[in-house]
Design a protein around this motif. Sequence first.
Motif, PDB file in Angstrom:
ATOM      1  N   ALA A   1      44.688  39.692  22.914  1.00 39.28           N
ATOM      2  CA  ALA A   1      44.850  39.761  21.499  1.00 39.28           C
ATOM      3  C   ALA A   1      45.651  41.041  21.143  1.00 39.28           C
ATOM      4  CB  ALA A   1      43.773  40.044  20.767  1.00 39.28           C
ATOM      5  N   LYS A   2      46.031  41.858  22.119  1.00 38.32           N
ATOM      6  CA  LYS A   2      46.812  43.135  22.064  1.00 38.32           C
ATOM      7  C   LYS A   2      48.020  42.712  23.238  1.00 38.32           C
ATOM      8  CE  LYS A   2      43.240  45.816  20.256  1.00 38.32           C
ATOM      9  NZ  LYS A   2      43.916  46.331  18.731  1.00 38.32           N
ATOM     10  N   PRO A   3      48.855  41.744  22.793  1.00 39.80           N
ATOM     11  CA  PRO A   3      50.052  41.449  23.777  1.00 39.80           C
ATOM     12  C   PRO A   3      50.520  42.564  24.730  1.00 39.80           C
ATOM     13  CG  PRO A   3      50.809  41.166  21.864  1.00 39.80           C
ATOM     14  CD  PRO A   3      49.566  41.580  21.598  1.00 39.80           C
ATOM     15  N   PHE A   4      50.965  43.891  24.178  1.00 38.54           N
ATOM     16  CA  PHE A   4      51.737  44.749  24.933  1.00 38.54           C
ATOM     17  C   PHE A   4      50.915  45.788  25.388  1.00 38.54           C
ATOM     18  CE2 PHE A   4      54.059  43.321  21.109  1.00 38.54           C
ATOM     19  CZ  PHE A   4      55.250  42.761  21.988  1.00 38.54           C
ATOM     20  N   LYS A   5      49.354  45.592  25.646  1.00 37.80           N
ATOM     21  CA  LYS A   5      48.456  46.580  26.422  1.00 37.80           C
ATOM     22  C   LYS A   5      48.405  45.974  27.766  1.00 37.80           C
ATOM     23  CE  LYS A   5      45.855  49.068  23.258  1.00 37.80           C
ATOM     24  NZ  LYS A   5      44.678  49.648  22.882  1.00 37.80           N
ATOM     25  N   ASN A   6      48.265  46.834  28.873  1.00 41.86           N
ATOM     26  CA  ASN A   6      48.202  46.366  30.462  1.00 41.86           C
ATOM     27  C   ASN A   6      46.865  46.359  30.850  1.00 41.86           C
ATOM     28  OD1 ASN A   6      51.306  46.066  30.536  1.00 41.86           O
ATOM     29  ND2 ASN A   6      51.448  48.025  30.866  1.00 41.86           N
ATOM     30  N   ASN A   7      45.646  46.582  30.166  1.00 43.26           N
ATOM     31  CA  ASN A   7      44.744  46.647  30.682  1.00 43.26           C
ATOM     32  C   ASN A   7      44.054  45.356  31.092  1.00 43.26           C
ATOM     33  OD1 ASN A   7      45.045  48.623  28.236  1.00 43.26           O
ATOM     34  ND2 ASN A   7      43.516  49.556  29.380  1.00 43.26           N
ATOM     35  N   GLY A   8      44.152  44.352  30.081  1.00 41.08           N
ATOM     36  CA  GLY A   8      43.935  43.087  30.627  1.00 41.08           C
ATOM     37  C   GLY A   8      44.510  42.365  31.846  1.00 41.08           C
ATOM     38  N   PHE A   9      45.626  42.706  32.075  1.00 38.23           N
ATOM     39  CA  PHE A   9      46.219  42.538  33.449  1.00 38.23           C
ATOM     40  C   PHE A   9      45.840  43.217  34.551  1.00 38.23           C
ATOM     41  CE2 PHE A   9      49.804  41.540  30.202  1.00 38.23           C
ATOM     42  CZ  PHE A   9      50.494  40.286  30.774  1.00 38.23           C
ATOM     43  N   ARG A  10      45.473  44.287  34.216  1.00 37.31           N
ATOM     44  CA  ARG A  10      44.934  45.329  35.537  1.00 37.31           C
ATOM     45  C   ARG A  10      43.772  44.497  35.608  1.00 37.31           C
ATOM     46  NH1 ARG A  10      47.290  49.655  32.974  1.00 37.31           N
ATOM     47  NH2 ARG A  10      45.269  50.298  32.048  1.00 37.31           N
ATOM     48  N   PHE A  11      42.777  44.382  34.997  1.00 38.57           N
ATOM     49  CA  PHE A  11      41.474  43.788  35.110  1.00 38.57           C
ATOM     50  C   PHE A  11      41.373  42.372  35.725  1.00 38.57           C
ATOM     51  CE2 PHE A  11      38.173  40.997  33.615  1.00 38.57           C
ATOM     52  CZ  PHE A  11      36.983  41.534  34.256  1.00 38.57           C
ATOM     53  N   ALA A  12      42.567  41.463  35.150  1.00 43.41           N
ATOM     54  CA  ALA A  12      42.567  40.129  35.873  1.00 43.41           C
ATOM     55  C   ALA A  12      43.077  40.218  37.211  1.00 43.41           C
ATOM     56  CB  ALA A  12      43.373  39.314  35.044  1.00 43.41           C
ATOM     57  N   GLU A  13      44.006  40.949  37.704  1.00 42.31           N
ATOM     58  CA  GLU A  13      44.235  41.197  39.012  1.00 42.31           C
ATOM     59  C   GLU A  13      43.296  41.597  39.910  1.00 42.31           C
ATOM     60  OE1 GLU A  13      47.683  43.581  38.416  1.00 42.31           O
ATOM     61  OE2 GLU A  13      49.033  42.077  38.003  1.00 42.31           O
ATOM     62  N   GLU A  14      42.401  42.433  39.318  1.00 43.71           N
ATOM     63  CA  GLU A  14      41.342  42.989  40.250  1.00 43.71           C
ATOM     64  C   GLU A  14      40.418  41.752  40.295  1.00 43.71           C
ATOM     65  OE1 GLU A  14      39.640  46.255  38.495  1.00 43.71           O
ATOM     66  OE2 GLU A  14      41.481  47.496  38.890  1.00 43.71           O
ATOM     67  N   VAL A  15      40.091  41.235  39.432  1.00 43.03           N
ATOM     68  CA  VAL A  15      38.947  40.117  39.404  1.00 43.03           C
ATOM     69  C   VAL A  15      39.057  38.886  40.086  1.00 43.03           C
ATOM     70  CG1 VAL A  15      37.413  38.650  38.100  1.00 43.03           C
ATOM     71  CG2 VAL A  15      37.853  41.128  37.235  1.00 43.03           C
ATOM     72  N   VAL A  16      40.424  38.149  39.731  1.00 40.27           N
ATOM     73  CA  VAL A  16      40.730  36.733  40.521  1.00 40.27           C
ATOM     74  C   VAL A  16      41.673  37.087  41.587  1.00 40.27           C
ATOM     75  CG1 VAL A  16      40.810  36.055  38.211  1.00 40.27           C
ATOM     76  CG2 VAL A  16      43.025  36.765  39.115  1.00 40.27           C
ATOM     77  N   GLU A  17      41.811  38.366  42.055  1.00 43.93           N
ATOM     78  CA  GLU A  17      42.506  38.514  43.343  1.00 43.93           C
ATOM     79  C   GLU A  17      43.748  37.747  43.362  1.00 43.93           C
ATOM     80  OE1 GLU A  17      39.477  38.203  46.222  1.00 43.93           O
ATOM     81  OE2 GLU A  17      38.539  40.053  45.610  1.00 43.93           O
ATOM     82  N   SER A  18      43.960  36.713  44.568  1.00 46.38           N
ATOM     83  CA  SER A  18      45.043  36.005  44.766  1.00 46.38           C
ATOM     84  C   SER A  18      45.175  34.642  43.831  1.00 46.38           C
ATOM     85  CB  SER A  18      45.125  35.401  46.202  1.00 46.38           C
ATOM     86  OG  SER A  18      43.875  34.860  46.626  1.00 46.38           O
ATOM     87  N   GLU A  19      44.195  34.401  43.170  1.00 40.12           N
ATOM     88  CA  GLU A  19      44.155  33.285  42.266  1.00 40.12           C
ATOM     89  C   GLU A  19      45.299  33.568  41.372  1.00 40.12           C
ATOM     90  OE1 GLU A  19      41.217  30.206  40.123  1.00 40.12           O
ATOM     91  OE2 GLU A  19      40.348  31.867  41.197  1.00 40.12           O
ATOM     92  N   LYS A  20      46.017  32.472  40.962  1.00 40.10           N
ATOM     93  CA  LYS A  20      47.144  32.622  39.800  1.00 40.10           C
ATOM     94  C   LYS A  20      46.359  32.360  38.400  1.00 40.10           C
ATOM     95  CE  LYS A  20      51.152  31.130  42.571  1.00 40.10           C
ATOM     96  NZ  LYS A  20      52.310  30.230  42.655  1.00 40.10           N
ATOM     97  N   PHE A  21      47.138  32.975  37.539  1.00 38.27           N
ATOM     98  CA  PHE A  21      46.231  32.844  36.018  1.00 38.27           C
ATOM     99  C   PHE A  21      47.397  32.631  34.982  1.00 38.27           C
ATOM    100  CE2 PHE A  21      46.038  37.328  37.058  1.00 38.27           C
ATOM    101  CZ  PHE A  21      46.775  38.030  35.922  1.00 38.27           C
ATOM    102  N   GLU A  22      47.246  32.094  34.100  1.00 36.92           N
ATOM    103  CA  GLU A  22      48.395  31.978  32.832  1.00 36.92           C
ATOM    104  C   GLU A  22      47.979  32.950  32.054  1.00 36.92           C
ATOM    105  OE1 GLU A  22      49.779  28.803  29.389  1.00 36.92           O
ATOM    106  OE2 GLU A  22      47.704  28.588  30.334  1.00 36.92           O
ATOM    107  N   VAL A  23      49.062  33.755  31.434  1.00 40.76           N
ATOM    108  CA  VAL A  23      48.741  34.490  30.316  1.00 40.76           C
ATOM    109  C   VAL A  23      49.079  33.970  28.763  1.00 40.76           C
ATOM    110  CG1 VAL A  23      49.528  36.642  29.186  1.00 40.76           C
ATOM    111  CG2 VAL A  23      49.605  36.540  31.566  1.00 40.76           C
ATOM    112  N   ALA A  24      48.099  33.965  27.921  1.00 40.72           N
ATOM    113  CA  ALA A  24      48.156  33.435  26.551  1.00 40.72           C
ATOM    114  C   ALA A  24      47.871  34.343  25.774  1.00 40.72           C
ATOM    115  CB  ALA A  24      47.438  31.930  26.490  1.00 40.72           C
ATOM    116  N   LEU A  25      48.193  34.104  24.305  1.00 37.30           N
ATOM    117  CA  LEU A  25      47.869  34.954  23.336  1.00 37.30           C
ATOM    118  C   LEU A  25      46.878  34.309  22.183  1.00 37.30           C
ATOM    119  CD1 LEU A  25      51.635  36.262  22.485  1.00 37.30           C
ATOM    120  CD2 LEU A  25      49.698  37.206  24.173  1.00 37.30           C
ATOM    121  N   ALA A  26      46.109  35.177  21.549  1.00 39.52           N
ATOM    122  CA  ALA A  26      45.379  34.551  20.551  1.00 39.52           C
ATOM    123  C   ALA A  26      45.079  35.764  19.507  1.00 39.52           C
ATOM    124  CB  ALA A  26      43.808  34.018  21.198  1.00 39.52           C
TER     125      ALA A  26
END
Length: 560
Positions: free
Chosen positions: A98-123
């Motif tokens: 919901a805050k597209p220019f913040k990196n906190n979500g990216f860092r959390f996702a990279e730690e949790v899903v590790e090597s699994e790929k994920f898509e980024v979307a906005l809402a």
Amino acid sequence: MELAHCLIEAHGQDFLKPIAEQFHWHNQKLYDELLDQQLVEEKDLLELVSKLQNTRFIEDPTGFTPIDDFAGKVDIGYAKKHGFIIGTFNNQLTLLLAKPFKNNGFRFAEEVVESEKFEVALATENQVKSLLDMAYRMRNQESKPESLDVEDLGNELQETDNLMNVRDKSPLVRMFYESLTYAVDNGASDIHYQPTQEQMVIRMRIDGVLQDVRQVPRYQMDALISLIKVMGAMDIAERRKTQDGRATRWYSDKKIDIRISIVPTSYGERAVMRLLIKTAKLLDVEELGLMNENRKKMDAVLNNFNNGIVLLTGPTGSGKSTTLCAVLTTLQTLRKGDNIMTIEDPIEYELEGISQLEVQIKKNVTFATGLRALVRQDPDIMMVGEIRDQETANMAVQAALTGHLVFSTMHTNDAPGSISRLQDLGVESYLIASSVVVMMAQRLLRRICKNCKETYEPSDAELEKLNIDRSIVTHGFQRGRGCPECFGRGYRGRMGIYEILLMNDIIREQIVEKINTSAIKRDALKRGEMRSLRMDGIEKILLGMTTTEEVLRMTQTDIY
């Protein structure tokens, strides 16, 4: 500065002029400022950002499922503050922002899903918060029944005054704090904990209407009420008497003042918590929704009156304090040489540059004694939170007659009703006629959700209820269908409707002669000196701001 360039290309060079230049260089700050100033709709802005970032904007995230134990991996306050949640959508692992220019979500996702790929979307922010609330409710429902030690729970509650620090708390404390954060996020004014024969129902007053939010098993009821008592510094052993308490908590950068009332009922103790956001953004007179004739009258109050009483009336929760604070804030700007002071119960908004005194019954600081003290402080403008007894009423009248401008509130159904209320309190009619200069009533109506607004043609029966002719309906009426943005209610936010009556010689004569206030109102309407609440509501229906149901619910039929 990529966002600024895109906006200038889309809307022209002057589009960003209302925003301070330092925000142009920071994408997220510029994004937040655009929404705060309502320069662009959130959905339109997200669509623009999605093209800029080559991501997807999900208009309706129905079907989004958070990853397993998402609520156990991150604090709800942290996730809401930075606006992210990760889960599956259409069988694709998706990080929803919901805050597209913040990196906190990216860092959390990279730690949790590790090597699994994920898509980024906005809402939108409301959609992400709604999904977060669902994730945390699911986790609490799945939690096994715990042994409830009230002393331990109370100690947990007292360890922190920040609603975001819940990660290591017990499920019950976590659920209690999360219900508070849900209330703040959705703009609830009150939280009701209502016991029934089978369970406890948690209800919240959102946009003036009570809504069921969740149920608590009966075995947790006593512990939950005890938590509320501990927070409000009340006696947890006393279950047969009513109790009142108060507390302060922080949620992100919001300071929340909580007033608590507990009463014993046939099914157990019932609690109500009133939430006051002390750091909430204050409105000014421009944002109150005063229109046409009412706006001209308010301008007269702000610019032309130097003494007298200005009375604002309406039931509890009708926005009187918000309006008074907006008026005082504007007066402070217009009259920089004036000394403005208030006495309130409680102080709902902290007004910079204005001296505020709070009622404290135990220390003999009442409205009457406080007002008497304020008069000795050389004020030009005073605000008395409420006139509720004869002593306060007489003090306000004397202050007005000695050259002060006094603002106050009363509980009456309409503006002229304040005259009879003052008479009931024992104020002489000739003093009312000499001191009162403005009588104003207001109500709050729910505003139609902009996201799901639709136009329709009103029926003859609907027009008859409003007592208006079809010829004045030029573009149809509007209503909300209900959508994820407004949680299916069709309404989002509230606005005021007003009736304002300025004192004149005719009304003064009627007051001295003790003419019935209904007759005073009827005559003022006939002379065109006042627009009623119903009239103001109808005007806002015709402008597509609210609905017939809201106006009929909150106003009375005008009798000429």
